[in-house]
Design a protein around this motif. Structure first.
Motif, PDB file in Angstrom:
ATOM      1  N   ILE A 147      -8.898   0.854   6.730  1.00 30.93           N
ATOM      2  CA  ILE A 147      -7.770   0.596   5.835  1.00 30.93           C
ATOM      3  C   ILE A 147      -7.904   1.414   4.556  1.00 30.93           C
ATOM      4  O   ILE A 147      -6.959   2.101   4.134  1.00 30.93           O
ATOM      5  CB  ILE A 147      -7.691  -0.904   5.499  1.00 30.93           C
ATOM      6  N   PHE A 148      -9.069   1.364   3.921  1.00 27.34           N
ATOM      7  CA  PHE A 148      -9.214   2.018   2.615  1.00 27.34           C
ATOM      8  C   PHE A 148      -9.371   3.523   2.745  1.00 27.34           C
ATOM      9  O   PHE A 148      -8.940   4.269   1.858  1.00 27.34           O
ATOM     10  CB  PHE A 148     -10.348   1.370   1.834  1.00 27.34           C
ATOM     11  N   PRO A 233      -6.203  10.487  -9.102  1.00 30.66           N
ATOM     12  CA  PRO A 233      -5.500   9.241  -8.789  1.00 30.66           C
ATOM     13  C   PRO A 233      -5.489   8.976  -7.287  1.00 30.66           C
ATOM     14  O   PRO A 233      -5.260   9.888  -6.485  1.00 30.66           O
ATOM     15  CB  PRO A 233      -4.084   9.483  -9.322  1.00 30.66           C
ATOM     16  N   THR A 234      -5.775   7.732  -6.898  1.00 29.76           N
ATOM     17  CA  THR A 234      -5.768   7.345  -5.492  1.00 29.76           C
ATOM     18  C   THR A 234      -4.969   6.057  -5.328  1.00 29.76           C
ATOM     19  O   THR A 234      -4.913   5.217  -6.219  1.00 29.76           O
ATOM     20  CB  THR A 234      -7.196   7.115  -4.955  1.00 29.76           C
ATOM     21  N   LEU A 235      -4.372   5.913  -4.163  1.00 27.25           N
ATOM     22  CA  LEU A 235      -3.609   4.709  -3.859  1.00 27.25           C
ATOM     23  C   LEU A 235      -4.587   3.540  -3.716  1.00 27.25           C
ATOM     24  O   LEU A 235      -5.535   3.590  -2.934  1.00 27.25           O
ATOM     25  CB  LEU A 235      -2.807   4.897  -2.577  1.00 27.25           C
ATOM     26  N   THR A 236      -4.354   2.481  -4.489  1.00 28.35           N
ATOM     27  CA  THR A 236      -5.335   1.417  -4.687  1.00 28.35           C
ATOM     28  C   THR A 236      -4.693   0.054  -4.479  1.00 28.35           C
ATOM     29  O   THR A 236      -3.606  -0.203  -4.997  1.00 28.35           O
ATOM     30  CB  THR A 236      -5.905   1.522  -6.127  1.00 28.35           C
ATOM     31  N   TYR A 275      -4.485   4.587  -9.266  1.00 30.81           N
ATOM     32  CA  TYR A 275      -5.573   4.428 -10.235  1.00 30.81           C
ATOM     33  C   TYR A 275      -6.630   5.498  -9.988  1.00 30.81           C
ATOM     34  O   TYR A 275      -6.674   6.100  -8.904  1.00 30.81           O
ATOM     35  CB  TYR A 275      -6.223   3.052 -10.078  1.00 30.81           C
ATOM     36  N   PRO A 276      -7.560   5.696 -10.927  1.00 30.13           N
ATOM     37  CA  PRO A 276      -8.675   6.622 -10.684  1.00 30.13           C
ATOM     38  C   PRO A 276      -9.525   6.171  -9.499  1.00 30.13           C
ATOM     39  O   PRO A 276      -9.562   4.983  -9.158  1.00 30.13           O
ATOM     40  CB  PRO A 276      -9.473   6.571 -11.990  1.00 30.13           C
ATOM     41  N   PHE A 281     -13.493   0.100  -6.396  1.00 29.99           N
ATOM     42  CA  PHE A 281     -14.857  -0.416  -6.360  1.00 29.99           C
ATOM     43  C   PHE A 281     -15.140  -1.275  -7.588  1.00 29.99           C
ATOM     44  O   PHE A 281     -15.782  -2.328  -7.480  1.00 29.99           O
ATOM     45  CB  PHE A 281     -15.864   0.731  -6.279  1.00 29.99           C
ATOM     46  N   PHE A 282     -14.655  -0.860  -8.734  1.00 22.32           N
ATOM     47  CA  PHE A 282     -14.837  -1.658  -9.953  1.00 22.32           C
ATOM     48  C   PHE A 282     -14.242  -3.052  -9.786  1.00 22.32           C
ATOM     49  O   PHE A 282     -14.889  -4.062 -10.059  1.00 22.32           O
ATOM     50  CB  PHE A 282     -14.209  -0.933 -11.150  1.00 22.32           C
ATOM     51  N   VAL A 283     -12.994  -3.122  -9.308  1.00 22.71           N
ATOM     52  CA  VAL A 283     -12.332  -4.422  -9.170  1.00 22.71           C
ATOM     53  C   VAL A 283     -13.010  -5.266  -8.087  1.00 22.71           C
ATOM     54  O   VAL A 283     -13.260  -6.458  -8.276  1.00 22.71           O
ATOM     55  CB  VAL A 283     -10.836  -4.222  -8.854  1.00 22.71           C
TER      56      VAL A 283
END
Length: 317
Positions: A147-148, A233-236, A275-276, A281-283
């Motif tokens: 998915i990611f 930027p990546t789709l997050t 988002y960057p 991973f941060f979230v």
């Protein structure tokens, strides 16, 4: 930064899948919205929704299960943006497993937003995780990696753009406008430096509004621009937690070790956007601070998301 290992079962998006969102100019649907593809069950009325006793969640909004096909998320805390993201995924990224949106509208009296959605079978991952075997966890981790990895392959529609899928603001709580009023959220931003300045500037407003010393925000203003740079930027998804991952046993398939295999669907897309690279991973790893690293989910996150330890530490600060 390290990359997670890739599974031989990973199914990346083909060029046919990603050219459509790259070329499109996406416009959100006006409300009220009703899908052309509806379930067999009739859509519930407002009275039926409010009277429903099968309550799955009751916080600043409610989620109720009308039947085996339909759930409704409604209340003052529900964002129309979440419904728009589900439409975006269905129309332009159908390989990403997410609930289908059947209807979306606002109650003209209470101004509450209603999202009438597909009910995903199975259970939230946090409910069954302790009972899973290692090979079953491997199976779910592999599905999450697919998915990611697929999300990360989607090209950003604008150069160096950080914002919502509709071209507007970012819906993460760090971008909730601390000045109050409209807009409720800040953004979009062109360039990572402006993205970082948006976070820091919003924090300065918060500090000044609460009449606190600005020593920490001055530190951020001085050093964060040089530390948080060089990320595209990546789709997050923006809220990867076990409670937002629905899993259902796939009775027709087995995992690589011959054990149970699972279908995996991501819920709660209300914070999604561009988002960057480090943001997911941060979230996803933020709750670890409250779990004290005492569960193997800490390790599993590192197996399906790109790992950014330095950026994670900065953002946790």
């Amino acid at each position: 930064c390290s990359r997670p290992r890739r599974s031989s079962n990973s199914l990346p998006l083909t060029s046919a899948h990603i050219l459509k969102p790259l070329a499109m100019v996406w416009q959100p649907e006006p409300l009220p919205f009703t899908s052309n593809s509806l379930p067999k069950s009739p859509l519930p009325s407002n009275d039926e929704i409010r009277a429903c006793t099968n309550i799955l969640l009751d916080r600043i909004y409610k989620v109720v299960a009308i039947n085996d096909e339909i759930v409704v998320k409604f209340g003052g805390g529900v964002k129309e943006y979440e419904g728009q993201v589900l439409l975006f995924l269905e129309r332009h990224l159908p390989t990403i497993p997410a609930p289908r949106l059947y209807a979306m509208y606002k109650d003209p009296e209470t101004f509450e937003t209603f999202l009438v959605m597909q009910r995903i079978p199975g259970e939230p991952l946090d409910a069954i995780w302790p009972s899973l075997t290692e090979d079953e966890k491997d199976d779910i981790t592999d599905k999450l990696r697919q998915i990611f990895d697929n999300l990360r392959q989607v090209p950003c529609p604008k150069p160096d753009f950080y914002g919502g899928l509709d071209g507007g603001c970012l819906h993460h709580y760090m971008f909730r406008n601390q000045r109050g009023g409209l807009p409720s959220f800040l953004g979009p931003y062109i360039g990572e430096a402006n993205f970082v300045a948006g976070i820091v500037g919003n924090y300065r407003v918060y500090i000044e509004r609460n009449q606190r010393p600005d020593y920490k925000v001055r530190y951020y203003e001085e050093y964060l621009p040089s530390l948080l740079k060089g990320h595209r930027p990546t789709l997050t998804h923006g809220d990867v937690q076990q409670k937002n991952i629905m899993v259902a046993e796939n009775s027709s398939g087995r995992n690589a070790q011959g054990g149970r295999s699972f279908d995996v669907v991501m819920l709660d897309w209300a914070d999604a956007g561009w988002y960057p690279q480090y943001w997911e991973f941060f979230v996803a790893s933020s709750p670890i601070a409250f779990m004290y690293w005492d569960t193997d989910w800490c390790l599993r996150i590192q197996q399906f998301l790109e790992v950014w330890p330095a950026e994670q530490a900065i953002m946790r600060m």
